[in-house]
Design a protein around this motif. Structure first.
Motif, short mmCIF file in Angstrom:
data_model
loop_
_atom_site.label_atom_id
_atom_site.label_comp_id
_atom_site.label_asym_id
_atom_site.label_seq_id
_atom_site.Cartn_x
_atom_site.Cartn_y
_atom_site.Cartn_z
N LEU A 54 6.34 -3.04 -7.76
CA LEU A 54 6.21 -1.61 -6.74
C LEU A 54 7.14 -1.61 -5.68
CD1 LEU A 54 2.81 -3.10 -5.47
CD2 LEU A 54 3.22 -0.99 -7.03
N ALA A 55 8.58 -2.03 -5.84
CA ALA A 55 9.65 -1.56 -4.75
C ALA A 55 10.36 -0.25 -5.37
CB ALA A 55 10.42 -2.77 -5.04
N VAL A 56 9.70 -0.23 -7.00
CA VAL A 56 9.96 1.22 -7.51
C VAL A 56 10.37 2.21 -6.57
CG1 VAL A 56 10.64 2.01 -9.09
CG2 VAL A 56 10.90 -0.16 -9.22
N PRO A 57 8.48 2.27 -6.98
CA PRO A 57 8.41 3.68 -6.03
C PRO A 57 8.67 4.20 -5.28
CG PRO A 57 5.93 2.21 -7.30
CD PRO A 57 7.57 2.00 -7.38
N LEU A 96 1.04 -1.29 -0.02
CA LEU A 96 0.46 -0.01 -0.01
C LEU A 96 0.67 1.41 0.15
CD1 LEU A 96 -2.87 -1.17 2.61
CD2 LEU A 96 -3.28 -0.59 -0.36
N SER A 97 1.96 1.35 0.75
CA SER A 97 2.82 2.28 1.13
C SER A 97 3.73 2.39 -0.33
CB SER A 97 3.59 2.70 1.89
OG SER A 97 4.34 1.36 1.63
N ALA A 98 4.29 1.12 -1.45
CA ALA A 98 4.58 1.66 -2.62
C ALA A 98 3.31 2.20 -3.63
CB ALA A 98 4.94 0.04 -3.19
N ALA A 99 2.09 1.49 -3.85
CA ALA A 99 0.89 2.15 -4.22
C ALA A 99 0.67 3.75 -4.31
CB ALA A 99 -0.20 1.78 -3.76
N LEU A 100 0.89 4.26 -2.96
CA LEU A 100 0.37 5.21 -2.68
C LEU A 100 1.57 6.53 -3.21
CD1 LEU A 100 -0.90 5.55 1.21
CD2 LEU A 100 -2.01 5.90 -0.46
N ALA A 101 2.89 5.48 -3.74
CA ALA A 101 4.15 7.13 -4.23
C ALA A 101 3.81 7.05 -4.97
CB ALA A 101 5.41 5.93 -3.37
N LEU A 102 3.12 6.04 -6.22
CA LEU A 102 3.11 6.35 -7.08
C LEU A 102 2.98 7.26 -7.77
CD1 LEU A 102 0.94 3.07 -8.83
CD2 LEU A 102 3.37 2.75 -9.18
N PRO A 103 2.03 8.10 -7.40
CA PRO A 103 2.44 9.99 -8.09
C PRO A 103 3.52 10.87 -8.38
CG PRO A 103 0.13 9.07 -7.12
CD PRO A 103 1.02 8.11 -6.25
#
Length: 586
Positions: free
Chosen positions: A452-455, A399-406
Protein backbone atom coordinates in the motif's frame (compact mmCIF):
# COMPACT_ATOMS: atom_id res chain seq x y z
CA UNK A 1 -7.44 36.40 10.57
CA UNK A 2 -9.69 33.64 9.22
CA UNK A 3 -8.23 30.69 11.15
CA UNK A 4 -10.17 31.34 14.44
CA UNK A 5 -13.33 30.29 12.57
CA UNK A 6 -12.00 26.73 12.85
CA UNK A 7 -12.43 26.93 16.65
CA UNK A 8 -16.22 27.03 16.36
CA UNK A 9 -16.65 23.24 17.01
CA UNK A 10 -15.56 23.90 20.60
CA UNK A 11 -19.04 25.38 21.12
CA UNK A 12 -20.30 21.77 21.25
CA UNK A 13 -18.11 21.04 24.27
CA UNK A 14 -20.98 21.29 26.82
CA UNK A 15 -22.95 18.66 24.88
CA UNK A 16 -19.95 16.35 24.85
CA UNK A 17 -19.50 16.59 28.61
CA UNK A 18 -23.17 15.72 29.16
CA UNK A 19 -22.85 12.53 27.07
CA UNK A 20 -25.17 13.77 24.31
CA UNK A 21 -22.76 13.09 21.44
CA UNK A 22 -21.32 9.86 19.95
CA UNK A 23 -18.25 8.71 21.90
CA UNK A 24 -15.74 9.35 19.11
CA UNK A 25 -16.97 12.91 18.50
CA UNK A 26 -17.19 13.55 22.24
CA UNK A 27 -13.59 12.44 22.68
CA UNK A 28 -12.28 14.81 20.01
CA UNK A 29 -14.12 17.69 21.66
CA UNK A 30 -13.53 16.91 25.34
CA UNK A 31 -10.15 15.18 25.38
CA UNK A 32 -8.70 16.36 22.08
CA UNK A 33 -9.49 20.06 22.22
CA UNK A 34 -5.78 20.75 21.77
CA UNK A 35 -6.05 19.12 18.33
CA UNK A 36 -8.66 21.69 17.33
CA UNK A 37 -6.46 24.56 18.50
CA UNK A 38 -3.46 23.03 16.77
CA UNK A 39 -5.43 22.76 13.52
CA UNK A 40 -6.38 26.44 13.71
CA UNK A 41 -2.78 27.46 14.39
CA UNK A 42 -1.54 25.32 11.50
CA UNK A 43 -4.10 26.94 9.20
CA UNK A 44 -2.99 30.37 10.35
CA UNK A 45 0.64 29.47 9.69
CA UNK A 46 -0.15 28.24 6.17
CA UNK A 47 -2.13 31.38 5.37
CA UNK A 48 0.67 33.54 6.72
CA UNK A 49 3.29 31.77 4.64
CA UNK A 50 1.16 32.17 1.55
CA UNK A 51 0.57 35.83 2.26
CA UNK A 52 4.28 36.43 2.89
CA UNK A 53 5.21 34.84 -0.39
CA UNK A 54 6.95 31.83 1.23
CA UNK A 55 5.30 28.76 -0.33
CA UNK A 56 5.00 25.82 2.01
CA UNK A 57 6.24 23.54 -0.77
CA UNK A 58 9.74 25.04 -0.74
CA UNK A 59 11.23 22.59 1.77
CA UNK A 60 9.44 19.70 0.06
CA UNK A 61 10.82 20.73 -3.33
CA UNK A 62 14.40 21.24 -2.15
CA UNK A 63 14.66 17.97 -0.24
CA UNK A 64 12.95 16.07 -3.03
CA UNK A 65 15.30 17.50 -5.67
CA UNK A 66 18.36 16.71 -3.56
CA UNK A 67 17.31 13.16 -2.73
CA UNK A 68 16.20 12.28 -6.27
CA UNK A 69 19.54 13.44 -7.57
CA UNK A 70 21.66 11.20 -5.32
CA UNK A 71 23.13 7.85 -6.47
CA UNK A 72 20.75 4.97 -5.89
CA UNK A 73 23.12 2.85 -3.80
CA UNK A 74 23.86 5.57 -1.29
CA UNK A 75 20.20 6.50 -1.06
CA UNK A 76 19.39 2.87 -0.25
CA UNK A 77 22.28 2.36 2.16
CA UNK A 78 21.56 5.37 4.35
CA UNK A 79 17.92 4.45 5.08
CA UNK A 80 18.98 0.84 5.69
CA UNK A 81 21.48 1.82 8.36
CA UNK A 82 19.14 4.38 9.90
CA UNK A 83 16.27 1.87 9.85
CA UNK A 84 18.34 -0.81 11.55
CA UNK A 85 19.49 1.56 14.30
CA UNK A 86 15.97 2.95 14.72
CA UNK A 87 14.49 -0.54 14.96
CA UNK A 88 16.97 -1.50 17.66
CA UNK A 89 16.30 1.71 19.61
CA UNK A 90 12.55 1.15 19.44
CA UNK A 91 12.69 -2.40 20.79
CA UNK A 92 11.23 -2.10 24.32
CA UNK A 93 13.08 -3.53 27.29
CA UNK A 94 10.62 -6.38 27.83
CA UNK A 95 11.57 -7.80 24.42
CA UNK A 96 15.25 -8.03 25.45
CA UNK A 97 14.78 -9.35 28.97
CA UNK A 98 11.23 -10.67 29.20
CA UNK A 99 9.97 -14.12 28.37
CA UNK A 100 8.31 -14.56 24.96
CA UNK A 101 4.64 -15.44 24.89
CA UNK A 102 2.05 -17.03 22.64
CA UNK A 103 3.58 -19.17 19.89
CA UNK A 104 6.93 -17.37 20.08
CA UNK A 105 8.52 -19.97 22.41
CA UNK A 106 7.63 -22.68 19.90
CA UNK A 107 9.42 -20.87 17.08
CA UNK A 108 12.45 -20.36 19.31
CA UNK A 109 12.49 -24.02 20.36
CA UNK A 110 12.27 -24.98 16.71
CA UNK A 111 15.25 -22.74 15.99
CA UNK A 112 17.20 -24.39 18.81
CA UNK A 113 16.30 -27.84 17.45
CA UNK A 114 17.51 -26.88 13.98
CA UNK A 115 20.72 -25.54 15.48
CA UNK A 116 21.38 -28.57 17.67
CA UNK A 117 20.18 -31.45 15.47
CA UNK A 118 19.33 -29.97 12.06
CA UNK A 119 15.77 -31.28 12.37
CA UNK A 120 12.39 -30.05 13.55
CA UNK A 121 11.94 -32.76 16.19
CA UNK A 122 11.66 -30.89 19.50
CA UNK A 123 11.44 -34.02 21.68
CA UNK A 124 15.20 -34.18 22.28
CA UNK A 125 18.13 -31.93 21.43
CA UNK A 126 21.86 -32.32 21.86
CA UNK A 127 23.15 -30.21 24.75
CA UNK A 128 25.99 -27.71 24.57
CA UNK A 129 27.44 -25.68 21.73
CA UNK A 130 27.37 -27.34 18.32
CA UNK A 131 30.85 -28.29 17.10
CA UNK A 132 32.01 -28.93 13.53
CA UNK A 133 31.93 -32.70 14.03
CA UNK A 134 28.38 -32.57 15.33
CA UNK A 135 27.33 -30.48 12.33
CA UNK A 136 28.79 -33.06 9.91
CA UNK A 137 26.93 -35.80 11.77
CA UNK A 138 23.68 -33.85 11.57
CA UNK A 139 24.11 -33.31 7.83
CA UNK A 140 24.68 -37.03 7.32
CA UNK A 141 21.59 -37.85 9.38
CA UNK A 142 19.52 -35.36 7.34
CA UNK A 143 20.63 -36.91 4.04
CA UNK A 144 19.83 -40.42 5.31
CA UNK A 145 16.40 -39.34 6.54
CA UNK A 146 15.67 -37.69 3.18
CA UNK A 147 16.67 -40.85 1.29
CA UNK A 148 14.43 -42.99 3.50
CA UNK A 149 11.53 -40.62 2.93
CA UNK A 150 11.94 -40.77 -0.85
CA UNK A 151 12.06 -44.58 -0.77
CA UNK A 152 8.97 -44.75 1.45
CA UNK A 153 7.15 -42.42 -0.93
CA UNK A 154 8.13 -44.57 -3.92
CA UNK A 155 6.81 -47.68 -2.17
CA UNK A 156 3.58 -45.89 -1.26
CA UNK A 157 3.98 -46.48 2.47
CA UNK A 158 1.17 -45.19 4.67
CA UNK A 159 0.88 -44.84 8.46
CA UNK A 160 -1.55 -46.98 10.44
CA UNK A 161 -5.11 -45.73 10.25
CA UNK A 162 -5.66 -45.92 14.01
CA UNK A 163 -2.58 -43.89 14.86
CA UNK A 164 -3.01 -41.03 17.37
CA UNK A 165 -1.49 -37.89 15.87
CA UNK A 166 -2.50 -34.91 18.00
CA UNK A 167 -0.53 -34.49 21.22
CA UNK A 168 -2.35 -31.26 22.16
CA UNK A 169 -0.69 -27.87 22.59
CA UNK A 170 -0.22 -27.67 18.82
CA UNK A 171 2.08 -30.69 18.61
CA UNK A 172 1.94 -33.80 16.42
CA UNK A 173 3.56 -37.19 16.99
CA UNK A 174 5.75 -37.89 13.98
CA UNK A 175 5.12 -40.89 11.76
CA UNK A 176 8.63 -42.19 12.41
CA UNK A 177 8.81 -40.95 15.99
CA UNK A 178 9.62 -37.63 17.58
CA UNK A 179 7.46 -34.61 18.40
CA UNK A 180 6.73 -31.82 15.92
CA UNK A 181 5.08 -28.45 16.29
CA UNK A 182 2.32 -27.42 13.93
CA UNK A 183 4.27 -24.18 13.51
CA UNK A 184 6.45 -24.09 10.39
CA UNK A 185 10.28 -24.19 10.56
CA UNK A 186 10.91 -21.37 8.05
CA UNK A 187 11.42 -18.51 10.50
CA UNK A 188 13.45 -20.70 12.91
CA UNK A 189 15.82 -21.50 10.03
CA UNK A 190 16.48 -17.75 9.62
CA UNK A 191 17.31 -17.52 13.33
CA UNK A 192 19.85 -20.36 13.26
CA UNK A 193 22.86 -18.11 12.38
CA UNK A 194 22.03 -15.88 15.37
CA UNK A 195 21.81 -18.92 17.65
CA UNK A 196 25.10 -20.27 16.31
CA UNK A 197 26.85 -17.03 17.29
CA UNK A 198 24.84 -16.47 20.45
CA UNK A 199 23.34 -19.74 21.81
CA UNK A 200 20.43 -19.33 24.24
CA UNK A 201 21.35 -19.87 27.92
CA UNK A 202 18.37 -22.17 28.48
CA UNK A 203 15.32 -23.60 26.75
CA UNK A 204 12.82 -21.33 28.53
CA UNK A 205 14.80 -18.12 29.01
CA UNK A 206 14.59 -14.79 27.16
CA UNK A 207 15.51 -14.80 23.45
CA UNK A 208 19.19 -14.28 22.60
CA UNK A 209 19.96 -10.64 21.71
CA UNK A 210 21.20 -11.56 18.22
CA UNK A 211 17.83 -13.15 17.47
CA UNK A 212 16.15 -9.81 18.17
CA UNK A 213 18.77 -8.08 16.03
CA UNK A 214 17.77 -10.48 13.24
CA UNK A 215 14.18 -9.28 13.52
CA UNK A 216 15.38 -5.68 13.42
CA UNK A 217 17.39 -6.47 10.29
CA UNK A 218 14.34 -7.99 8.60
CA UNK A 219 12.30 -4.87 9.41
CA UNK A 220 15.05 -2.60 8.06
CA UNK A 221 15.21 -4.65 4.85
CA UNK A 222 11.42 -4.38 4.52
CA UNK A 223 11.60 -0.59 4.87
CA UNK A 224 14.29 -0.23 2.20
CA UNK A 225 12.55 -2.55 -0.26
CA UNK A 226 9.25 -0.76 0.33
CA UNK A 227 10.99 2.56 -0.30
CA UNK A 228 12.48 1.28 -3.56
CA UNK A 229 9.17 -0.17 -4.70
CA UNK A 230 7.34 3.11 -4.05
CA UNK A 231 10.13 5.14 -5.66
CA UNK A 232 10.23 3.00 -8.79
CA UNK A 233 6.50 3.34 -9.40
CA UNK A 234 6.12 7.00 -8.41
CA UNK A 235 9.39 8.18 -9.94
CA UNK A 236 10.47 9.92 -6.72
CA UNK A 237 12.78 8.49 -4.06
CA UNK A 238 11.63 11.19 -1.67
CA UNK A 239 7.99 10.16 -1.99
CA UNK A 240 8.96 6.48 -1.80
CA UNK A 241 10.90 7.08 1.42
CA UNK A 242 8.08 9.03 3.07
CA UNK A 243 5.49 6.42 2.09
CA UNK A 244 7.71 3.56 3.29
CA UNK A 245 8.30 5.23 6.65
CA UNK A 246 4.58 5.91 7.09
CA UNK A 247 3.61 2.30 6.35
CA UNK A 248 6.41 0.35 8.03
CA UNK A 249 6.21 2.34 11.27
CA UNK A 250 2.52 1.45 11.65
CA UNK A 251 1.75 -1.09 14.35
CA UNK A 252 1.27 -4.22 12.16
CA UNK A 253 4.82 -3.89 10.79
CA UNK A 254 6.73 -2.05 13.52
CA UNK A 255 5.25 -3.84 16.53
CA UNK A 256 4.64 -7.09 14.69
CA UNK A 257 8.16 -7.02 13.29
CA UNK A 258 9.59 -7.29 16.81
CA UNK A 259 7.97 -10.65 17.44
CA UNK A 260 9.00 -14.16 16.46
CA UNK A 261 6.24 -14.85 13.99
CA UNK A 262 6.60 -15.82 10.30
CA UNK A 263 4.99 -12.58 9.14
CA UNK A 264 8.10 -10.67 10.26
CA UNK A 265 10.15 -12.47 7.60
CA UNK A 266 7.41 -12.49 4.95
CA UNK A 267 7.01 -8.70 5.23
CA UNK A 268 10.66 -8.35 4.22
CA UNK A 269 10.31 -10.67 1.20
CA UNK A 270 7.05 -9.44 -0.35
CA UNK A 271 8.08 -5.86 -1.34
CA UNK A 272 11.32 -7.22 -2.82
CA UNK A 273 9.36 -9.71 -4.91
CA UNK A 274 6.86 -7.02 -5.92
CA UNK A 275 9.63 -4.80 -7.31
CA UNK A 276 10.15 -7.30 -10.15
CA UNK A 277 6.44 -7.79 -10.83
CA UNK A 278 5.51 -4.19 -11.53
CA UNK A 279 5.01 -2.99 -15.07
CA UNK A 280 8.16 -1.51 -16.55
CA UNK A 281 10.54 -3.30 -14.20
CA UNK A 282 13.67 -4.68 -15.88
CA UNK A 283 13.71 -8.39 -16.53
CA UNK A 284 15.86 -10.11 -13.91
CA UNK A 285 18.95 -12.01 -14.99
CA UNK A 286 19.53 -15.69 -14.39
CA UNK A 287 21.02 -15.27 -10.91
CA UNK A 288 18.24 -12.96 -9.72
CA UNK A 289 15.59 -15.17 -11.31
CA UNK A 290 16.96 -18.10 -9.34
CA UNK A 291 16.86 -16.06 -6.12
CA UNK A 292 13.32 -14.81 -6.80
CA UNK A 293 12.09 -18.34 -7.44
CA UNK A 294 13.70 -19.74 -4.32
CA UNK A 295 12.23 -16.98 -2.14
CA UNK A 296 8.76 -17.31 -3.68
CA UNK A 297 8.79 -21.06 -3.10
CA UNK A 298 10.26 -20.73 0.39
CA UNK A 299 7.39 -18.50 1.60
CA UNK A 300 5.41 -21.69 2.24
CA UNK A 301 8.17 -22.79 4.66
CA UNK A 302 7.35 -19.72 6.77
CA UNK A 303 3.69 -20.75 6.94
CA UNK A 304 1.44 -22.76 4.68
CA UNK A 305 -0.96 -19.81 4.43
CA UNK A 306 1.74 -18.01 2.42
CA UNK A 307 1.72 -20.70 -0.29
CA UNK A 308 -0.91 -18.90 -2.46
CA UNK A 309 1.08 -15.69 -2.10
CA UNK A 310 4.30 -17.36 -3.26
CA UNK A 311 2.59 -19.10 -6.18
CA UNK A 312 0.90 -15.86 -7.23
CA UNK A 313 4.22 -14.00 -7.19
CA UNK A 314 5.90 -16.77 -9.19
CA UNK A 315 3.08 -16.84 -11.75
CA UNK A 316 3.15 -13.07 -12.27
CA UNK A 317 6.92 -13.12 -12.62
CA UNK A 318 6.79 -16.00 -15.11
CA UNK A 319 4.59 -13.90 -17.41
CA UNK A 320 7.38 -11.32 -17.70
CA UNK A 321 10.25 -13.72 -18.39
CA UNK A 322 11.68 -15.25 -21.53
CA UNK A 323 11.39 -19.05 -21.93
CA UNK A 324 14.86 -19.81 -20.53
CA UNK A 325 14.43 -17.66 -17.43
CA UNK A 326 10.89 -18.99 -17.03
CA UNK A 327 12.11 -22.57 -16.94
CA UNK A 328 14.75 -21.63 -14.36
CA UNK A 329 12.11 -19.86 -12.28
CA UNK A 330 9.85 -22.91 -12.24
CA UNK A 331 12.75 -25.13 -11.14
CA UNK A 332 13.71 -22.65 -8.41
CA UNK A 333 10.14 -22.49 -7.09
CA UNK A 334 9.79 -26.27 -7.21
CA UNK A 335 12.92 -26.94 -5.13
CA UNK A 336 11.71 -25.55 -1.76
CA UNK A 337 8.16 -26.76 -2.39
CA UNK A 338 9.41 -30.29 -3.07
CA UNK A 339 11.43 -30.14 0.12
CA UNK A 340 8.34 -29.00 2.02
CA UNK A 341 6.26 -31.86 0.64
CA UNK A 342 8.95 -34.38 1.62
CA UNK A 343 9.12 -32.90 5.11
CA UNK A 344 5.35 -33.10 5.53
CA UNK A 345 5.35 -36.70 4.22
CA UNK A 346 8.15 -37.72 6.59
CA UNK A 347 6.23 -36.34 9.57
CA UNK A 348 2.64 -37.19 8.65
CA UNK A 349 2.58 -39.68 5.78
CA UNK A 350 0.58 -37.19 3.67
CA UNK A 351 2.08 -35.61 0.56
CA UNK A 352 0.53 -32.14 0.84
CA UNK A 353 1.76 -28.80 2.21
CA UNK A 354 -0.95 -28.53 4.88
CA UNK A 355 -0.59 -32.12 6.09
CA UNK A 356 0.56 -31.36 9.63
CA UNK A 357 -2.51 -29.17 10.24
CA UNK A 358 -4.79 -31.92 9.02
CA UNK A 359 -3.10 -34.48 11.26
CA UNK A 360 -3.45 -32.18 14.24
CA UNK A 361 -7.18 -31.96 13.55
CA UNK A 362 -7.57 -28.30 14.37
CA UNK A 363 -11.03 -26.76 14.29
CA UNK A 364 -9.46 -23.65 12.77
CA UNK A 365 -8.55 -25.40 9.50
CA UNK A 366 -10.14 -28.48 7.98
CA UNK A 367 -8.81 -28.20 4.44
CA UNK A 368 -9.25 -26.07 1.29
CA UNK A 369 -13.02 -26.55 1.57
CA UNK A 370 -13.00 -23.78 4.19
CA UNK A 371 -12.67 -21.29 1.34
CA UNK A 372 -16.36 -21.96 0.63
CA UNK A 373 -17.44 -21.41 4.24
CA UNK A 374 -20.12 -18.89 5.11
CA UNK A 375 -17.80 -17.01 7.46
CA UNK A 376 -15.37 -16.04 4.71
CA UNK A 377 -17.08 -12.71 3.98
CA UNK A 378 -17.00 -11.78 7.66
CA UNK A 379 -13.31 -12.68 7.77
CA UNK A 380 -12.59 -10.46 4.76
CA UNK A 381 -14.28 -7.51 6.46
CA UNK A 382 -12.65 -8.21 9.83
CA UNK A 383 -9.17 -8.28 8.27
CA UNK A 384 -9.63 -4.65 7.23
CA UNK A 385 -12.13 -3.11 9.65
CA UNK A 386 -12.24 -5.37 12.72
CA UNK A 387 -11.77 -3.63 16.08
CA UNK A 388 -8.91 -5.96 17.02
CA UNK A 389 -7.31 -7.22 13.80
CA UNK A 390 -8.47 -4.71 11.20
CA UNK A 391 -5.46 -3.37 9.34
CA UNK A 392 -7.10 0.01 8.79
CA UNK A 393 -8.01 0.21 12.48
CA UNK A 394 -4.52 -0.70 13.66
CA UNK A 395 -2.80 1.44 11.00
CA UNK A 396 -5.02 4.41 10.06
CA UNK A 397 -2.36 5.77 7.66
CA UNK A 398 -3.24 2.91 5.31
CA UNK A 399 -6.58 4.63 4.67
CA UNK A 400 -4.81 7.41 2.80
CA UNK A 401 -3.05 4.79 0.70
CA UNK A 402 -6.32 3.02 -0.07
CA UNK A 403 -7.93 6.30 -1.11
CA UNK A 404 -5.09 6.81 -3.60
CA UNK A 405 -5.66 3.48 -5.36
CA UNK A 406 -7.74 5.04 -8.19
CA UNK A 407 -4.81 7.30 -9.09
CA UNK A 408 -2.52 4.29 -9.30
CA UNK A 409 -5.13 2.53 -11.44
CA UNK A 410 -5.28 5.45 -13.88
CA UNK A 411 -1.49 5.73 -13.98
CA UNK A 412 -0.47 2.05 -14.17
CA UNK A 413 -3.19 -0.58 -14.40
CA UNK A 414 -0.80 -3.49 -14.88
CA UNK A 415 1.05 -2.69 -11.66
CA UNK A 416 -2.24 -2.18 -9.82
CA UNK A 417 -3.47 -5.60 -10.91
CA UNK A 418 -0.19 -7.29 -9.94
CA UNK A 419 -0.11 -5.72 -6.49
CA UNK A 420 -3.81 -6.40 -6.05
CA UNK A 421 -3.31 -10.09 -6.87
CA UNK A 422 -0.56 -10.35 -4.24
CA UNK A 423 -2.70 -8.60 -1.63
CA UNK A 424 -5.80 -10.66 -2.40
CA UNK A 425 -3.89 -13.97 -2.26
CA UNK A 426 -3.16 -13.40 1.43
CA UNK A 427 -6.32 -11.49 2.27
CA UNK A 428 -8.52 -14.45 1.31
CA UNK A 429 -6.37 -16.88 3.30
CA UNK A 430 -6.43 -14.56 6.31
CA UNK A 431 -10.22 -14.59 6.14
CA UNK A 432 -10.15 -18.30 6.98
CA UNK A 433 -8.91 -17.27 10.44
CA UNK A 434 -11.76 -14.80 10.79
CA UNK A 435 -9.47 -12.08 9.44
CA UNK A 436 -7.07 -12.18 12.37
CA UNK A 437 -5.22 -14.32 14.86
CA UNK A 438 -3.85 -13.94 18.40
CA UNK A 439 -0.54 -12.14 18.49
CA UNK A 440 0.74 -8.75 17.34
CA UNK A 441 -1.71 -6.31 15.73
CA UNK A 442 -3.17 -7.19 12.30
CA UNK A 443 -0.60 -9.98 12.07
CA UNK A 444 -2.01 -12.04 9.22
CA UNK A 445 -2.12 -9.24 6.64
CA UNK A 446 1.18 -7.63 7.67
CA UNK A 447 3.27 -9.20 4.83
CA UNK A 448 1.24 -7.46 2.09
CA UNK A 449 0.65 -4.12 3.83
CA UNK A 450 3.94 -2.67 2.43
CA UNK A 451 2.32 -2.86 -1.02
CA UNK A 452 0.00 0.00 0.00
CA UNK A 453 3.03 2.30 0.11
CA UNK A 454 2.94 2.34 -3.70
CA UNK A 455 -0.33 4.27 -4.18
CA UNK A 456 0.64 6.45 -1.22
CA UNK A 457 3.98 7.39 -2.80
CA UNK A 458 2.33 8.09 -6.15
CA UNK A 459 -0.27 10.32 -4.55
CA UNK A 460 2.42 12.26 -2.67
CA UNK A 461 3.91 13.09 -6.07
CA UNK A 462 0.73 13.84 -8.00
CA UNK A 463 -1.11 15.51 -5.10
CA UNK A 464 1.92 17.19 -3.60
CA UNK A 465 0.38 20.66 -3.67
CA UNK A 466 -3.14 19.55 -2.71
CA UNK A 467 -3.22 20.54 0.94
CA UNK A 468 -6.25 18.51 2.12
CA UNK A 469 -4.68 15.23 1.05
CA UNK A 470 -1.27 16.14 2.45
CA UNK A 471 -2.79 17.11 5.78
CA UNK A 472 -4.87 13.93 5.82
CA UNK A 473 -1.74 11.81 5.33
CA UNK A 474 0.06 13.62 8.15
CA UNK A 475 -2.93 13.30 10.49
CA UNK A 476 -3.43 9.61 9.79
CA UNK A 477 0.31 8.98 10.15
CA UNK A 478 0.28 10.69 13.55
CA UNK A 479 -2.66 8.51 14.60
CA UNK A 480 -0.77 5.40 13.47
CA UNK A 481 2.38 6.42 15.32
CA UNK A 482 0.34 7.07 18.47
CA UNK A 483 -1.01 3.52 18.32
CA UNK A 484 2.45 2.12 17.59
CA UNK A 485 3.95 3.97 20.56
CA UNK A 486 1.22 2.65 22.86
CA UNK A 487 1.59 -0.92 21.61
CA UNK A 488 5.36 -0.87 21.87
CA UNK A 489 4.89 -0.64 25.60
CA UNK A 490 2.38 -3.49 25.65
CA UNK A 491 1.46 -5.19 22.37
CA UNK A 492 -1.41 -7.00 24.13
CA UNK A 493 -3.28 -3.73 23.78
CA UNK A 494 -4.47 -5.17 20.46
CA UNK A 495 -7.41 -6.58 22.39
CA UNK A 496 -8.46 -3.01 23.25
CA UNK A 497 -6.22 -0.88 21.03
CA UNK A 498 -8.12 2.37 21.49
CA UNK A 499 -8.51 2.25 25.26
CA UNK A 500 -6.33 4.78 27.04
CA UNK A 501 -4.15 5.44 23.99
CA UNK A 502 -3.82 9.19 24.46
CA UNK A 503 -4.79 9.56 28.11
CA UNK A 504 -5.67 6.95 30.78
CA UNK A 505 -9.29 8.10 30.80
CA UNK A 506 -9.94 7.92 27.06
CA UNK A 507 -11.69 5.00 25.43
CA UNK A 508 -12.60 4.78 21.75
CA UNK A 509 -13.85 1.21 22.06
CA UNK A 510 -17.41 2.41 22.70
CA UNK A 511 -17.54 3.31 19.00
CA UNK A 512 -16.49 -0.16 17.85
CA UNK A 513 -19.08 -2.92 17.40
CA UNK A 514 -18.43 -5.85 19.71
CA UNK A 515 -20.08 -8.79 21.44
CA UNK A 516 -21.38 -11.92 19.79
CA UNK A 517 -22.73 -9.91 16.87
CA UNK A 518 -19.34 -8.39 16.08
CA UNK A 519 -19.06 -10.25 12.76
CA UNK A 520 -22.25 -8.76 11.32
CA UNK A 521 -21.50 -5.37 12.85
CA UNK A 522 -17.98 -5.39 11.44
CA UNK A 523 -19.26 -6.26 7.97
CA UNK A 524 -21.88 -3.48 8.17
CA UNK A 525 -19.43 -0.87 9.43
CA UNK A 526 -16.91 -2.03 6.84
CA UNK A 527 -19.51 -1.52 4.12
CA UNK A 528 -20.21 2.00 5.39
CA UNK A 529 -16.54 2.90 5.45
CA UNK A 530 -16.11 1.37 2.01
CA UNK A 531 -18.83 3.63 0.59
CA UNK A 532 -17.26 6.68 2.21
CA UNK A 533 -13.86 5.58 0.90
CA UNK A 534 -15.14 5.09 -2.66
CA UNK A 535 -16.60 8.60 -2.61
CA UNK A 536 -13.38 10.25 -1.45
CA UNK A 537 -11.19 8.05 -3.64
CA UNK A 538 -13.23 9.18 -6.63
CA UNK A 539 -12.79 12.80 -5.62
CA UNK A 540 -9.04 12.39 -5.21
CA UNK A 541 -8.70 10.63 -8.56
CA UNK A 542 -10.10 13.72 -10.28
CA UNK A 543 -7.88 16.25 -8.50
CA UNK A 544 -5.49 17.96 -10.88
CA UNK A 545 -2.12 18.98 -9.49
CA UNK A 546 -1.43 22.63 -10.14
CA UNK A 547 0.92 25.43 -9.21
CA UNK A 548 0.91 27.57 -6.05
CA UNK A 549 -2.58 28.72 -5.12
CA UNK A 550 -3.66 32.11 -3.89
CA UNK A 551 -4.41 32.80 -0.22
CA UNK A 552 -8.15 32.69 -0.97
CA UNK A 553 -7.88 29.30 -2.65
CA UNK A 554 -5.75 27.93 0.20
CA UNK A 555 -8.32 29.12 2.74
CA UNK A 556 -11.13 27.41 0.84
CA UNK A 557 -9.12 24.19 0.82
CA UNK A 558 -8.42 24.41 4.55
CA UNK A 559 -12.07 25.12 5.33
CA UNK A 560 -13.20 22.21 3.16
CA UNK A 561 -10.67 19.93 4.82
CA UNK A 562 -11.86 20.77 8.33
CA UNK A 563 -15.51 20.46 7.33
CA UNK A 564 -14.84 17.05 5.78
CA UNK A 565 -12.89 15.94 8.87
CA UNK A 566 -15.71 16.89 11.26
CA UNK A 567 -18.35 15.32 9.02
CA UNK A 568 -16.33 12.10 8.82
CA UNK A 569 -15.89 11.93 12.61
CA UNK A 570 -19.59 12.56 13.14
CA UNK A 571 -20.82 10.06 10.52
CA UNK A 572 -18.36 7.26 11.33
CA UNK A 573 -18.61 7.65 15.11
CA UNK A 574 -22.39 7.91 15.09
CA UNK A 575 -22.90 5.03 12.67
CA UNK A 576 -20.49 2.64 14.39
CA UNK A 577 -21.92 3.45 17.79
CA UNK A 578 -25.44 2.98 16.45
CA UNK A 579 -24.47 -0.41 15.03
CA UNK A 580 -23.00 -1.35 18.38
CA UNK A 581 -26.27 -0.55 20.12
CA UNK A 582 -28.51 -2.20 17.50
CA UNK A 583 -26.43 -5.35 17.09
CA UNK A 584 -25.46 -5.86 20.71
CA UNK A 585 -26.49 -9.23 22.11
CA UNK A 586 -29.59 -9.13 24.34
Amino acid sequence: MRAPVLLLPLALLPLARRGLLPPGLAFVLANGAWLIVLGALAAAAVLFWRGAGLPSERLWTRVSTWLDGRPTRWVALAPALVALVAALLLVPAYRWYGLPSGDEPKYLRLAVSLYRDLDADVAANQPGRLELGGLAQNITHLCERTARTVKALARGDRPAAERAWSQRNWTVAGWGGGLYYVQSPGLPALLVPALALDPPPGPEGPPPPLAIVTLAGLWAFALVQTMKLGAEVSGSRWAGLLAAIAVTTAAPLLVGGQHFYPEAAAAAAVPWLARWLRAGAPRPGLARTLALGLIAGALAWLHVKLLPLGLTAASLLALRLRPRERALLLVAVALPLTGLLLFQYAVTGLLRPDAIYLRFGSDVYRGPGDFLSAGLLGGLANALFGPRDGSFVMAPVLLSAALALPRLWRRDRATTLALGALFASLWVVAALHGGGAPGPPARLLAPVLPLLAVPLALSLVELGDYLPFRWAVVGLALASWTLSAAMLQDWRRTVKPFRGVLTPATDFTADLPGGTASGAATAASGGLLLLVGVFWARRLSLVQSGGPASVANVWRRILALHAAAWATVLVVSGTLHGLRVLLAPP
